[in-house]
Design an enzyme around this catalytic site. Sequence first.
Site, PDB file in Angstrom:
ATOM      1  N   LYS A 108     -17.773  27.906  21.569  1.00  0.00           N
ATOM      2  CA  LYS A 108     -17.897  27.573  20.149  1.00  0.00           C
ATOM      3  C   LYS A 108     -16.756  26.647  19.710  1.00  0.00           C
ATOM      4  O   LYS A 108     -16.989  25.636  19.053  1.00  0.00           O
ATOM      5  CB  LYS A 108     -17.888  28.859  19.322  1.00  0.00           C
ATOM      6  CG  LYS A 108     -18.232  28.694  17.877  1.00  0.00           C
ATOM      7  CD  LYS A 108     -18.314  30.084  17.229  1.00  0.00           C
ATOM      8  CE  LYS A 108     -18.803  30.027  15.832  1.00  0.00           C
ATOM      9  NZ  LYS A 108     -18.905  31.373  15.246  1.00  0.00           N
ATOM     10  N   ASP A 109     -15.503  26.975  20.085  1.00  0.00           N
ATOM     11  CA  ASP A 109     -14.364  26.142  19.691  1.00  0.00           C
ATOM     12  C   ASP A 109     -14.378  24.805  20.427  1.00  0.00           C
ATOM     13  O   ASP A 109     -14.005  23.774  19.874  1.00  0.00           O
ATOM     14  CB  ASP A 109     -13.036  26.874  19.940  1.00  0.00           C
ATOM     15  CG  ASP A 109     -12.794  27.968  18.924  1.00  0.00           C
ATOM     16  OD1 ASP A 109     -13.465  27.973  17.869  1.00  0.00           O
ATOM     17  OD2 ASP A 109     -11.927  28.824  19.178  1.00  0.00           O
ATOM     18  N   GLN A 116      -9.478  43.248   4.490  1.00  0.00           N
ATOM     19  CA  GLN A 116      -9.983  43.418   5.855  1.00  0.00           C
ATOM     20  C   GLN A 116      -8.862  43.132   6.843  1.00  0.00           C
ATOM     21  O   GLN A 116      -8.136  42.150   6.687  1.00  0.00           O
ATOM     22  CB  GLN A 116     -11.151  42.457   6.087  1.00  0.00           C
ATOM     23  CG  GLN A 116     -11.770  42.544   7.461  1.00  0.00           C
ATOM     24  CD  GLN A 116     -12.996  41.646   7.588  1.00  0.00           C
ATOM     25  OE1 GLN A 116     -13.795  41.532   6.667  1.00  0.00           O
ATOM     26  NE2 GLN A 116     -13.148  41.017   8.744  1.00  0.00           N
ATOM     27  N   ASP A 117      -8.732  43.972   7.869  1.00  0.00           N
ATOM     28  CA  ASP A 117      -7.792  43.756   8.967  1.00  0.00           C
ATOM     29  C   ASP A 117      -8.584  43.503  10.241  1.00  0.00           C
ATOM     30  O   ASP A 117      -9.589  44.167  10.493  1.00  0.00           O
ATOM     31  CB  ASP A 117      -6.908  44.979   9.190  1.00  0.00           C
ATOM     32  CG  ASP A 117      -5.778  45.100   8.190  1.00  0.00           C
ATOM     33  OD1 ASP A 117      -5.665  44.259   7.291  1.00  0.00           O
ATOM     34  OD2 ASP A 117      -4.990  46.059   8.302  1.00  0.00           O
ATOM     35  N   LYS A 137      -4.881  34.555   4.596  1.00  0.00           N
ATOM     36  CA  LYS A 137      -4.591  35.493   5.685  1.00  0.00           C
ATOM     37  C   LYS A 137      -3.096  35.733   5.806  1.00  0.00           C
ATOM     38  O   LYS A 137      -2.295  34.852   5.481  1.00  0.00           O
ATOM     39  CB  LYS A 137      -5.050  34.922   7.028  1.00  0.00           C
ATOM     40  CG  LYS A 137      -6.513  34.629   7.148  1.00  0.00           C
ATOM     41  CD  LYS A 137      -6.821  33.958   8.479  1.00  0.00           C
ATOM     42  CE  LYS A 137      -8.297  33.599   8.553  1.00  0.00           C
ATOM     43  NZ  LYS A 137      -8.599  32.875   9.788  1.00  0.00           N
ATOM     44  N   HIS A 163      -7.006  27.751  10.658  1.00  0.00           N
ATOM     45  CA  HIS A 163      -5.983  28.534  11.352  1.00  0.00           C
ATOM     46  C   HIS A 163      -6.342  28.686  12.827  1.00  0.00           C
ATOM     47  O   HIS A 163      -7.514  28.820  13.182  1.00  0.00           O
ATOM     48  CB  HIS A 163      -5.868  29.924  10.717  1.00  0.00           C
ATOM     49  CG  HIS A 163      -5.009  30.836  11.504  1.00  0.00           C
ATOM     50  ND1 HIS A 163      -5.527  31.806  12.350  1.00  0.00           N
ATOM     51  CD2 HIS A 163      -3.669  30.907  11.619  1.00  0.00           C
ATOM     52  CE1 HIS A 163      -4.526  32.434  12.935  1.00  0.00           C
ATOM     53  NE2 HIS A 163      -3.388  31.918  12.515  1.00  0.00           N
ATOM     54  N   ARG A 175      -7.248  29.974  20.213  1.00  0.00           N
ATOM     55  CA  ARG A 175      -8.287  30.421  19.276  1.00  0.00           C
ATOM     56  C   ARG A 175      -8.127  29.610  17.999  1.00  0.00           C
ATOM     57  O   ARG A 175      -7.082  29.601  17.386  1.00  0.00           O
ATOM     58  CB  ARG A 175      -8.149  31.905  18.966  1.00  0.00           C
ATOM     59  CG  ARG A 175      -8.462  32.814  20.140  1.00  0.00           C
ATOM     60  CD  ARG A 175      -8.446  34.275  19.680  1.00  0.00           C
ATOM     61  NE  ARG A 175      -8.622  35.191  20.775  1.00  0.00           N
ATOM     62  CZ  ARG A 175      -9.750  35.841  21.032  1.00  0.00           C
ATOM     63  NH1 ARG A 175     -10.805  35.671  20.273  1.00  0.00           N
ATOM     64  NH2 ARG A 175      -9.818  36.675  22.061  1.00  0.00           N
ATOM     65  N   ASP A 179     -18.742  30.636   8.259  1.00  0.00           N
ATOM     66  CA  ASP A 179     -17.876  30.366   9.409  1.00  0.00           C
ATOM     67  C   ASP A 179     -17.866  28.876   9.731  1.00  0.00           C
ATOM     68  O   ASP A 179     -18.913  28.228   9.775  1.00  0.00           O
ATOM     69  CB  ASP A 179     -18.389  31.155  10.612  1.00  0.00           C
ATOM     70  CG  ASP A 179     -17.539  30.927  11.842  1.00  0.00           C
ATOM     71  OD1 ASP A 179     -16.362  31.317  11.816  1.00  0.00           O
ATOM     72  OD2 ASP A 179     -18.057  30.355  12.818  1.00  0.00           O
ATOM     73  N   GLU A 182       8.581  48.034   7.870  1.00  0.00           N
ATOM     74  CA  GLU A 182       7.382  48.082   7.037  1.00  0.00           C
ATOM     75  C   GLU A 182       6.637  46.785   7.296  1.00  0.00           C
ATOM     76  O   GLU A 182       7.108  45.709   6.937  1.00  0.00           O
ATOM     77  CB  GLU A 182       7.811  48.193   5.575  1.00  0.00           C
ATOM     78  CG  GLU A 182       6.709  48.515   4.614  1.00  0.00           C
ATOM     79  CD  GLU A 182       7.263  48.792   3.224  1.00  0.00           C
ATOM     80  OE1 GLU A 182       7.650  47.811   2.540  1.00  0.00           O
ATOM     81  OE2 GLU A 182       7.323  49.969   2.843  1.00  0.00           O
TER      82      GLU A 182
END
Length: 180
Positions: A173-174, A51-52, A76, A123, A63, A147, A28
């Site tokens: 961006k990162d 949200q997933d 999260k 994260h 990332r 963001d 599960e």
Amino acid sequence: MEVIKTNIDGVLILEPRVFADARGYFFESFSQREFDEKAAPLIGGPVVFVQDNESRSTYGVVRGLHFQKDPHAQSKIVRCVRGKVLDVALDLRPGSPTYLKHVSVEISEENHRQVFIPKGFAHGFAVLSDEAVFQYKCDVPYHPESDSGIYPLDERLGIDWRIPAEDMILSDKDRNRERL
């Protein structure tokens, strides 16, 4: 599900019970009831996920470190359904005794581990296998105006992403995120 505390208050490792036999395995992957019963008392109350998300990345991709600013900060639960990643949660809670400290956890399709990351953390993850499929549940939908992020390779953070610098792949961006 077994809930394991980490060295930073609020960040939890979730290990599901895996039932394996000659056919393969079953577990599960999430139960709101079990999360509320076992994890919620350790984090100060229930969290409802709305949200997933899923990403696919190749070896060397880093990332993060991402977060949403208030009023849209997110908690999260993250997991790796294919491959292997090093998952990192960085404490951004002002006044926290572990402010700017991080937790690193290897999660993979083999160990089925998941990580709960509360609001107030940035994260990120690094892909350690040839490919990784990464999923995460969020308790607040994505809001582009909230963001934000931190440059993941900032040496002052002391994060060992376990990827040689010449093999790291970051988004523009990162790569241009704020340094501390």
